[in-house]
Scaffold this active site. Structure first.
Site, PDB file in Angstrom:
ATOM      1  N   ARG A 176       0.847  -1.188   0.000  1.00 37.12           N
ATOM      2  CA  ARG A 176       0.000   0.000   0.000  1.00 37.12           C
ATOM      3  C   ARG A 176       0.894   1.255   0.000  1.00 37.12           C
ATOM      4  O   ARG A 176       1.814   1.356   0.806  1.00 37.12           O
ATOM      5  CB  ARG A 176      -0.879  -0.044   1.257  1.00 37.12           C
ATOM      6  CG  ARG A 176      -1.864   1.050   1.366  1.00 37.12           C
ATOM      7  CD  ARG A 176      -3.184   0.575   1.923  1.00 37.12           C
ATOM      8  NE  ARG A 176      -3.936  -0.218   0.949  1.00 37.12           N
ATOM      9  CZ  ARG A 176      -4.658   0.286  -0.051  1.00 37.12           C
ATOM     10  NH1 ARG A 176      -4.715   1.586  -0.247  1.00 37.12           N
ATOM     11  NH2 ARG A 176      -5.306  -0.490  -0.884  1.00 37.12           N
ATOM     12  N   ARG A 180      -0.911  10.134   3.697  1.00 36.28           N
ATOM     13  CA  ARG A 180      -1.376  10.609   5.008  1.00 36.28           C
ATOM     14  C   ARG A 180      -2.372  11.744   4.827  1.00 36.28           C
ATOM     15  O   ARG A 180      -2.102  12.677   4.065  1.00 36.28           O
ATOM     16  CB  ARG A 180      -0.191  11.112   5.824  1.00 36.28           C
ATOM     17  CG  ARG A 180       0.758   9.984   6.172  1.00 36.28           C
ATOM     18  CD  ARG A 180       1.932  10.516   6.940  1.00 36.28           C
ATOM     19  NE  ARG A 180       2.848   9.435   7.244  1.00 36.28           N
ATOM     20  CZ  ARG A 180       4.131   9.596   7.478  1.00 36.28           C
ATOM     21  NH1 ARG A 180       4.651  10.804   7.464  1.00 36.28           N
ATOM     22  NH2 ARG A 180       4.880   8.555   7.754  1.00 36.28           N
ATOM     23  N   ARG A 255      18.745  -5.115  -6.276  1.00 41.98           N
ATOM     24  CA  ARG A 255      18.820  -3.785  -6.874  1.00 41.98           C
ATOM     25  C   ARG A 255      20.003  -3.085  -6.226  1.00 41.98           C
ATOM     26  O   ARG A 255      20.225  -3.232  -5.020  1.00 41.98           O
ATOM     27  CB  ARG A 255      17.519  -3.052  -6.558  1.00 41.98           C
ATOM     28  CG  ARG A 255      17.209  -1.901  -7.441  1.00 41.98           C
ATOM     29  CD  ARG A 255      15.720  -1.596  -7.377  1.00 41.98           C
ATOM     30  NE  ARG A 255      15.273  -1.166  -6.058  1.00 41.98           N
ATOM     31  CZ  ARG A 255      15.614  -0.023  -5.472  1.00 41.98           C
ATOM     32  NH1 ARG A 255      16.425   0.820  -6.056  1.00 41.98           N
ATOM     33  NH2 ARG A 255      15.124   0.289  -4.280  1.00 41.98           N
ATOM     34  N   ARG A 286      18.106  10.634  -5.662  1.00 38.67           N
ATOM     35  CA  ARG A 286      18.092  11.518  -4.501  1.00 38.67           C
ATOM     36  C   ARG A 286      19.437  12.234  -4.375  1.00 38.67           C
ATOM     37  O   ARG A 286      20.444  11.762  -4.912  1.00 38.67           O
ATOM     38  CB  ARG A 286      17.905  10.782  -3.179  1.00 38.67           C
ATOM     39  CG  ARG A 286      17.332   9.420  -3.250  1.00 38.67           C
ATOM     40  CD  ARG A 286      16.989   8.948  -1.869  1.00 38.67           C
ATOM     41  NE  ARG A 286      17.607   7.663  -1.569  1.00 38.67           N
ATOM     42  CZ  ARG A 286      17.445   7.025  -0.427  1.00 38.67           C
ATOM     43  NH1 ARG A 286      16.734   7.545   0.530  1.00 38.67           N
ATOM     44  NH2 ARG A 286      18.011   5.864  -0.234  1.00 38.67           N
ATOM     45  N   GLU A 308      22.606  10.020  -5.628  1.00 44.26           N
ATOM     46  CA  GLU A 308      22.392   8.567  -5.635  1.00 44.26           C
ATOM     47  C   GLU A 308      21.739   8.140  -6.944  1.00 44.26           C
ATOM     48  O   GLU A 308      20.738   8.734  -7.355  1.00 44.26           O
ATOM     49  CB  GLU A 308      21.493   8.186  -4.449  1.00 44.26           C
ATOM     50  CG  GLU A 308      21.182   6.699  -4.404  1.00 44.26           C
ATOM     51  CD  GLU A 308      20.319   6.320  -3.193  1.00 44.26           C
ATOM     52  OE1 GLU A 308      20.478   6.917  -2.111  1.00 44.26           O
ATOM     53  OE2 GLU A 308      19.487   5.411  -3.365  1.00 44.26           O
ATOM     54  N   TYR A 354      14.980  -7.121   3.198  1.00 45.03           N
ATOM     55  CA  TYR A 354      15.302  -5.755   3.577  1.00 45.03           C
ATOM     56  C   TYR A 354      14.924  -5.570   5.043  1.00 45.03           C
ATOM     57  O   TYR A 354      13.744  -5.653   5.391  1.00 45.03           O
ATOM     58  CB  TYR A 354      14.560  -4.697   2.726  1.00 45.03           C
ATOM     59  CG  TYR A 354      14.991  -3.334   3.193  1.00 45.03           C
ATOM     60  CD1 TYR A 354      16.105  -2.717   2.639  1.00 45.03           C
ATOM     61  CD2 TYR A 354      14.366  -2.718   4.274  1.00 45.03           C
ATOM     62  CE1 TYR A 354      16.565  -1.506   3.129  1.00 45.03           C
ATOM     63  CE2 TYR A 354      14.828  -1.513   4.777  1.00 45.03           C
ATOM     64  CZ  TYR A 354      15.923  -0.919   4.193  1.00 45.03           C
ATOM     65  OH  TYR A 354      16.392   0.263   4.701  1.00 45.03           O
ATOM     66  N   ASP A 356      15.525  -3.006   8.464  1.00 44.10           N
ATOM     67  CA  ASP A 356      16.137  -1.819   9.049  1.00 44.10           C
ATOM     68  C   ASP A 356      17.080  -2.263  10.161  1.00 44.10           C
ATOM     69  O   ASP A 356      17.028  -3.408  10.630  1.00 44.10           O
ATOM     70  CB  ASP A 356      15.048  -0.895   9.605  1.00 44.10           C
ATOM     71  CG  ASP A 356      14.414  -0.055   8.496  1.00 44.10           C
ATOM     72  OD1 ASP A 356      15.151   0.363   7.576  1.00 44.10           O
ATOM     73  OD2 ASP A 356      13.199   0.174   8.550  1.00 44.10           O
TER      74      ASP A 356
HETATM   75  C1  LIG Z   1      20.771   2.459   0.850  1.00 46.89           C
HETATM   76  C2  LIG Z   1      20.321   1.914   2.194  1.00 46.89           C
HETATM   77  C3  LIG Z   1      19.892   2.785   3.176  1.00 46.89           C
HETATM   78  C4  LIG Z   1      19.471   2.288   4.419  1.00 46.89           C
HETATM   79  N1  LIG Z   1      19.035   3.170   5.351  1.00 46.89           N
HETATM   80  C5  LIG Z   1      18.614   2.702   6.542  1.00 46.89           C
HETATM   81  C6  LIG Z   1      18.105   3.602   7.533  1.00 46.89           C
HETATM   82  O1  LIG Z   1      18.017   4.809   7.325  1.00 46.89           O
HETATM   83  N2  LIG Z   1      17.703   3.093   8.723  1.00 46.89           N
HETATM   84  C7  LIG Z   1      17.767   1.744   9.002  1.00 46.89           C
HETATM   85  O2  LIG Z   1      17.401   1.335  10.109  1.00 46.89           O
HETATM   86  N3  LIG Z   1      18.254   0.870   8.084  1.00 46.89           N
HETATM   87  C8  LIG Z   1      18.678   1.310   6.864  1.00 46.89           C
HETATM   88  N4  LIG Z   1      19.179   0.432   5.937  1.00 46.89           N
HETATM   89  C9  LIG Z   1      19.291  -0.995   6.297  1.00 46.89           C
HETATM   90  C10 LIG Z   1      20.651  -1.326   6.976  1.00 46.89           C
HETATM   91  O3  LIG Z   1      21.692  -1.031   6.075  1.00 46.89           O
HETATM   92  C11 LIG Z   1      20.660  -2.810   7.353  1.00 46.89           C
HETATM   93  O4  LIG Z   1      19.635  -3.057   8.287  1.00 46.89           O
HETATM   94  C12 LIG Z   1      21.975  -3.285   7.989  1.00 46.89           C
HETATM   95  O5  LIG Z   1      23.091  -2.845   7.292  1.00 46.89           O
HETATM   96  C13 LIG Z   1      21.961  -4.804   8.003  1.00 46.89           C
HETATM   97  O6  LIG Z   1      23.099  -5.297   8.697  1.00 46.89           O
HETATM   98  P1  LIG Z   1      23.652  -6.741   8.335  1.00 46.89           P
HETATM   99  O7  LIG Z   1      24.648  -7.084   9.369  1.00 46.89           O
HETATM  100  O8  LIG Z   1      22.527  -7.668   8.120  1.00 46.89           O
HETATM  101  O9  LIG Z   1      24.306  -6.590   6.885  1.00 46.89           O
HETATM  102  P2  LIG Z   1      25.525  -5.747   6.342  1.00 46.89           P
HETATM  103  O10 LIG Z   1      25.609  -4.443   7.025  1.00 46.89           O
HETATM  104  O11 LIG Z   1      25.414  -5.757   4.866  1.00 46.89           O
HETATM  105  O12 LIG Z   1      26.794  -6.603   6.772  1.00 46.89           O
HETATM  106  C14 LIG Z   1      27.175  -7.802   6.113  1.00 46.89           C
HETATM  107  C15 LIG Z   1      28.686  -7.827   6.063  1.00 46.89           C
HETATM  108  O13 LIG Z   1      29.102  -9.118   5.607  1.00 46.89           O
HETATM  109  C16 LIG Z   1      30.267  -8.945   4.826  1.00 46.89           C
HETATM  110  N5  LIG Z   1      30.448 -10.132   3.977  1.00 46.89           N
HETATM  111  C17 LIG Z   1      29.604 -10.586   3.022  1.00 46.89           C
HETATM  112  N6  LIG Z   1      30.115 -11.706   2.434  1.00 46.89           N
HETATM  113  C18 LIG Z   1      31.301 -11.954   3.056  1.00 46.89           C
HETATM  114  C19 LIG Z   1      32.296 -12.943   2.884  1.00 46.89           C
HETATM  115  N7  LIG Z   1      32.192 -13.926   1.958  1.00 46.89           N
HETATM  116  N8  LIG Z   1      33.389 -12.921   3.682  1.00 46.89           N
HETATM  117  C20 LIG Z   1      33.535 -11.925   4.623  1.00 46.89           C
HETATM  118  N9  LIG Z   1      32.620 -10.944   4.807  1.00 46.89           N
HETATM  119  C21 LIG Z   1      31.517 -10.962   4.035  1.00 46.89           C
HETATM  120  C22 LIG Z   1      29.959  -7.678   4.052  1.00 46.89           C
HETATM  121  O14 LIG Z   1      31.149  -7.096   3.544  1.00 46.89           O
HETATM  122  C23 LIG Z   1      29.274  -6.813   5.098  1.00 46.89           C
HETATM  123  O15 LIG Z   1      30.190  -5.977   5.773  1.00 46.89           O
HETATM  124  C24 LIG Z   1      19.534   0.899   4.672  1.00 46.89           C
HETATM  125  C25 LIG Z   1      19.964   0.024   3.673  1.00 46.89           C
HETATM  126  C26 LIG Z   1      20.320   0.515   2.431  1.00 46.89           C
HETATM  127  C27 LIG Z   1      20.714  -0.454   1.351  1.00 46.89           C
END
Ligand SMILES: Cc1cc2nc3c(=O)[nH]c(=O)nc-3n(C[C@H](O)[C@H](O)[C@H](O)COP(=O)(O)OP(=O)(O)OC[C@H]3O[C@@H](n4cnc5c(N)ncnc54)[C@H](O)[C@@H]3O)c2cc1C
Length: 372
Positions: A176, A180, A255, A286, A308, A354, A356
């Site tokens: 959806r 607002r 993406r 953006r 971006e 996805y 946060d």
């Molecule tokens: C553009 C964007 C904007 C965002 N903005 C927000 C926001 O405003 N607020 C919010 O709450 N969340 C936001 N998020 C979401 C947030 O980025 C994620 O919730 C968070 O980064 C997830 O953490 P993670 O540990 O799951 O993954 P990641 O932070 O991606 O960490 C995974 C790590 O694993 C490592 N890795 C992968 N494969 C290997 C390998 N084979 N060997 C060694 N290392 C490896 C990677 O290098 C990476 O450092 C946003 C996301 C994006 C894409």
């Protein structure tokens, strides 16, 4: 000789770092982190621009927000939030509107002065008949908000984001659309607690991982290193799940985005941290201006802006694609992951979702309860 460790954690984003912190401090077990990038923090990594000294988020603007007291309490051990409150604006035909679409956007766009209780009827008159079963994203959006708002605020932006005509995108990738009927301009629905860490995001990870039982190895890819380790308890894998299984069912699609930095010789370029560009004429989706994320810091003469763009890059997975093909593919990988009893898959890449930051932190804390 193999190196012994109790836990081997792949990735130093929030999922890996929270678990490393808990396992070392609470369980008193040894943790080895392998991180293939040259820094900790995963996609939340922040650092300073050399020319201006302005701190920015390398992988896109990140604002911490949550409704969860537990998550806030956990995070508060490592940082205080600065009180930044997130609002997003969008530029359409050289005019600036509030996003998500709210009463101010509707009134300004249509040149009316509706009250909240009049919005529903006003918009329903704009929705064409016969769109009960929308066949694509465009039809779905029009069936919710009508063609005018769709053409102004959704069409161009979506086409840039996906690099496809919204008519060629499945209806299933949007839910959806948020509309607002009040003047509420907060970007987040779950923003009871929000802000930017006072010392930036990277400082949180430095504190979390600062423990004698944690070893962090940067620029180390798990798939090249894993044979060097004997893992006594578990491997915690936060990389892409399809890569772990050598893409045996096929590749999951993501993406991706890329960023272009510019230093502007003005103190304030756009007056806000994130400005969307709704029209196709602007090639970027953006513009970020990171100095606005830290209103508590002393301003600089110049400012950094970051444009971006969406683009295809298999090496930089940002957003999972929520269509049927990818959901089905992920289901197969998730099924296979269940059979790997010594490996815990987590985080956004490990679960093809996805999330946060607050959701990832909450999930890591829940998983920790199961380990301990
Ligand atoms: C553009 C964007 C904007 C965002 N903005 C927000 C926001 O405003 N607020 C919010 O709450 N969340 C936001 N998020 C979401 C947030 O980025 C994620 O919730 C968070 O980064 C997830 O953490 P993670 O540990 O799951 O993954 P990641 O932070 O991606 O960490 C995974 C790590 O694993 C490592 N890795 C992968 N494969 C290997 C390998 N084979 N060997 C060694 N290392 C490896 C990677 O290098 C990476 O450092 C946003 C996301 C994006 C894409």
């Amino acid at each position: 000789m193999k190196k012994e460790t109790d836990y081997l954690i792949v990735g130093s984003g929030f999922f890996g770092s929270v678990l490393a912190e808990r396992i070392s401090r609470v369980l008193n077990k040894r943790v080895t982190i392998l991180e293939k990038r040259n820094h900790i923090g995963g996609n939340c990594y922040s650092h300073r621009d050399e020319e201006t000294g302005i701190e920015y988020h390398k992988y896109g603007t990140h604002i911490f927000h949550t409704n969860s007291k537990e998550v806030l309490q956990y995070l508060s051990q490592f940082t205080e939030l600065n009180g930044y409150y997130h609002q997003v604006l969008t530029t359409h035909k050289n005019r600036v509107y509030q996003m998500p679409i709210n009463l101010e956007t509707i009134n300004a766009f249509f040149g009316v002065n509706l009250r909240p209780f009049e919005v529903k009827d006003f918009l329903s008159q704009k929705i064409p008949k016969g769109l009960d079963n929308p066949k694509n994203l465009e039809e779905k959006a029009i069936s919710q908000i009508g063609p005018e708002l769709y053409n102004a605020f959704i069409k161009g932006y979506t086409a840039k984001q996906w690099q496809k005509d919204p008519k060629d995108l499945p209806a299933s990738i949007i839910n959806r659309l948020p509309i607002r009927s009040s003047y509420n301009e907060s970007y987040f629905n779950n923003g009871r607690y929000q802000g930017i860490p006072l010392e930036g995001f990277t400082a949180i990870f430095e504190k979390m991982l600062d423990h004698e039982l944690i070893e962090v190895h940067l620029e180390k890819d798990y798939f090249q290193e894993r044979d060097n380790y004997e893992v006594l308890e578990k491997t915690i894998y936060t990389g892409p799940i399809d890569r772990y299984f050598e893409y045996c069912f096929g590749k999951l699609d993501w993406r991706s985005v890329r960023f272009e930095h510019e230093v502007k010789d003005v103190e304030d370029y756009q007056g806000t941290s994130v400005m969307n560009y709704a029209d196709l004429e602007a090639p970027y989706t953006r513009i970020h201006e990171p100095k606005h994320l830290h209103p508590e810091r002393k301003s600089t003469q110049k400012t950094l802006i970051i444009k971006e763009y969406s683009h295809d890059d298999e090496q930089a997975p940002y957003y999972p694609i929520n269509d049927e093909k990818n959901k089905e593919l992920y289901r197969q990988y998730a099924q296979k992951a269940k059979q790997e009893k010594d490996v815990l898959f987590g985080g956004r890449l490990g679960t093809y979702s996805y999330y946060d930051m607050d959701q990832v932190i909450a999930q890591a804390l829940t998983q920790f309860q199961k380990l301990s």
